[in-house]
Design an enzyme around this catalytic site. Structure first.
Site, short mmCIF file in Angstrom:
data_model
loop_
_atom_site.label_atom_id
_atom_site.label_comp_id
_atom_site.label_asym_id
_atom_site.label_seq_id
_atom_site.Cartn_x
_atom_site.Cartn_y
_atom_site.Cartn_z
CB THR A 50 2.65 0.63 6.03
OG1 THR A 50 1.08 0.28 6.25
CG2 THR A 50 3.07 0.23 7.20
CB ILE A 51 -1.43 4.52 6.11
CG1 ILE A 51 -2.25 3.42 5.71
CG2 ILE A 51 -1.23 5.39 4.97
CD1 ILE A 51 -3.76 3.86 5.23
CG ASP A 52 -2.38 -0.35 7.85
OD1 ASP A 52 -3.25 0.63 7.63
OD2 ASP A 52 -2.41 -1.42 7.21
NE ARG B 191 -0.97 -5.23 -0.37
CZ ARG B 191 -1.94 -3.92 -0.45
NH1 ARG B 191 -3.12 -4.00 -1.31
NH2 ARG B 191 -2.09 -2.96 0.49
NE ARG C 64 -6.82 -6.10 4.30
CZ ARG C 64 -6.72 -5.70 3.08
NH1 ARG C 64 -7.75 -5.44 2.25
NH2 ARG C 64 -5.41 -5.73 2.46
CG ASP D 198 4.90 -6.80 9.05
OD1 ASP D 198 5.85 -6.20 9.37
OD2 ASP D 198 4.13 -7.49 9.86
NE ARG E 103 -28.77 12.09 10.97
CZ ARG E 103 -28.95 12.43 9.68
NH1 ARG E 103 -28.02 13.11 9.46
NH2 ARG E 103 -30.07 12.08 9.24
NE ARG F 295 -2.94 3.02 0.03
CZ ARG F 295 -3.54 1.81 -0.41
NH1 ARG F 295 -4.03 0.90 0.51
NH2 ARG F 295 -3.57 1.50 -1.24
NE ARG G 177 -28.09 9.70 7.51
CZ ARG G 177 -29.33 9.41 8.04
NH1 ARG G 177 -29.54 8.64 9.04
NH2 ARG G 177 -30.51 9.97 7.69
N GLY H 85 -11.61 13.38 20.07
CA GLY H 85 -12.49 13.19 21.14
C GLY H 85 -13.57 12.33 20.86
CB ALA H 86 -14.06 9.07 18.98
CG ASP I 202 0.46 -3.00 10.39
OD1 ASP I 202 1.48 -2.17 9.45
OD2 ASP I 202 -0.04 -3.91 9.88
N GLY J 189 0.77 -1.28 0.19
CA GLY J 189 -0.04 0.02 0.04
C GLY J 189 0.96 1.20 0.06
O1 F6P Z 1 -1.43 0.05 3.26
C1 F6P Z 1 -2.30 -0.24 3.97
C2 F6P Z 1 -3.78 -0.39 3.86
O2 F6P Z 1 -4.25 0.76 3.38
C3 F6P Z 1 -4.71 -1.13 4.88
O3 F6P Z 1 -5.02 -0.16 6.13
C4 F6P Z 1 -5.88 -1.57 4.19
O4 F6P Z 1 -6.60 -2.63 4.88
C5 F6P Z 1 -5.14 -1.99 2.88
O5 F6P Z 1 -3.98 -1.24 2.79
C6 F6P Z 1 -6.29 -1.86 1.70
O6 F6P Z 1 -5.40 -2.41 0.41
P1 F6P Z 1 -6.11 -2.31 -0.91
O7 F6P Z 1 -5.56 -0.90 -1.05
O8 F6P Z 1 -5.36 -3.04 -1.85
O9 F6P Z 1 -7.52 -2.35 -0.95
#
Ligand code: F6P
Length: 327
Positions: A131-133, A77, A177, A108, A168, A260, A251, A191-192, A135, A16
């Site tokens: 990666t934005i995640d 990928r 994911r 990863d 609401r 992204r 909603r 502040g959720a 992780d 990603g």
């Molecule tokens: O890059 C990480 C990510 O944005 C995850 O947060 C997300 O689940 C996944 O990639 C989405 O991947 P794709 O762009 O293949 O749908």
């Protein structure tokens, strides 16, 4: 390939895309050129390595990309690269292009590919976590995470305005994911009232009670931030389940790939620039099979083999803070 002095490096971005990849490409290319190395840009991640899609990178190839989201090299990928046959073709293409070492940027999955490729063909590889995640172990923050959180936060703030006006409940689904980092940080900063993440079990009964109590207390809006990989399902599924017990207007808003894109924040540009610079230093010092990261303000190099066995734990205190201060 192992003993030869490195004169030429290849760079690729994989998995990603993440805001900050471009400033990092700029840093790698320019640092390498200053160090007397030549640089080849490999297109579309490992796919370009397998197909041999590469281009020479010059000082000007990376002019003015510091502010741009995405990656000028493209990403992907690659399924082919998962096979030994694909990796053999990649290795042959590297030899043909006289590339002595690789700098790979991604998460990863990218590092797993790099580790296997390095072990199987003796290729010299340095990884940069992007990666934005967020992780990936071996670094406090990955490139792209700060921008993604700020993008999600801007959306959350806007949703709060309309949620309050209409009184609401909103379920906002953010990316992740397998990781709750974006959800947790944007929930805390926004502040959720509650945050639901893959790392912890979601209790619908508890969530329902929290919402009912908030409504009873006269709250004018309720924002529940849901990571897309939550164990119960996405935001729609959670909203549907709560609705069976809570008779109130709601909603759902799925932020998706908006998170992204966009211009990287200053924090991401600075992290990307530092990690790009130090990745090239690793090449110069002959440190391979490692990823560069920043931990507590210090640059560290972690072997792929070690890093891939680790999971980066979320701080449970942050979730506690959301719950204590939100509802
Ligand atoms: O890059 C990480 C990510 O944005 C995850 O947060 C997300 O689940 C996944 O990639 C989405 O991947 P794709 O762009 O293949 O749908």
């Amino acid at each position: 390939m192992t003993r030869k002095k490195v004169k030429r490096i290849g760079i690729l971005t994989s998995g990603g895309d993440a805001p900050g990849m471009n400033p990092c490409i700029r840093a790698v290319v320019r640092t390498a050129l200053k160090e007397g190395l030549s640089v080849v840009g490999i297109k579309h991640g490992y796919e370009g390595l397998v197909s041999g899609e590469m281009e020479e990178m010059h000082w000007r190839s990376v002019s003015n990309i510091i502010k741009d989201g995405g990656t000028v090299l493209g990403t992907g990928r690659s399924r082919d690269f998962l096979t030994e046959r694909g990796q053999r073709r990649a290795w042959e293409n590297l030899k043909k292009a006289n590339v002595d070492a690789l700098v790979v940027m991604g998460g990863d999955g990218t590092f797993r590919g790099a580790y296997e490729f390095g072990e199987r063909f003796g290729v010299k590889i340095v990884g940069i976590p992007a990666t934005i995640d967020n992780d990936v172990a071996g670094t406090d923050y990955t490139i792209g995470f700060d921008t993604a959180v700020n993008t999600a936060l801007e959306a959350i703030d806007r949703i709060r305005d309309t949620a309050t006006s209409f009184e609401r409940i909103f379920y906002v689904e953010v990316m992740g994911r397998l990781s709750g980092y974006i959800a947790l940080y944007s929930a805390l900063a926004g502040g959720a009232e509650e945050v639901l993440i893959p790392e912890t079990r979601t209790d619908i009964k508890k969530l329902t009670e929290l919402i009912l109590n908030s409504l009873k207390a006269g709250k004018r809006s309720i924002l529940i931030i849901v990571a897309e990989g939550d164990d119960i399902g996405g935001a729609f599924e959670i909203a549907r389940k709560v609705r069976l017990k809570v008779d109130a207007d709601y909603r759902v808003c799925v932020l998706g790939h908006i998170q992204r894109g966009g211009s990287p924040t200053a924090a991401d540009r600075i992290l990307a620039t530092k990690l790009g610079y130090y990745a090239v230093q690793a090449v110069k010092e002959g440190r391979f099979g490692v990823a560069v990261g920043e931990v507590k303000g210090k640059i560290v190099y972690t072997p792929f083999a070690k890093l891939l066995k680790q999971t980066k734990a979320l701080d449970p205190f942050l979730q506690h803070l959301v719950e204590t201060l939100g509802a």
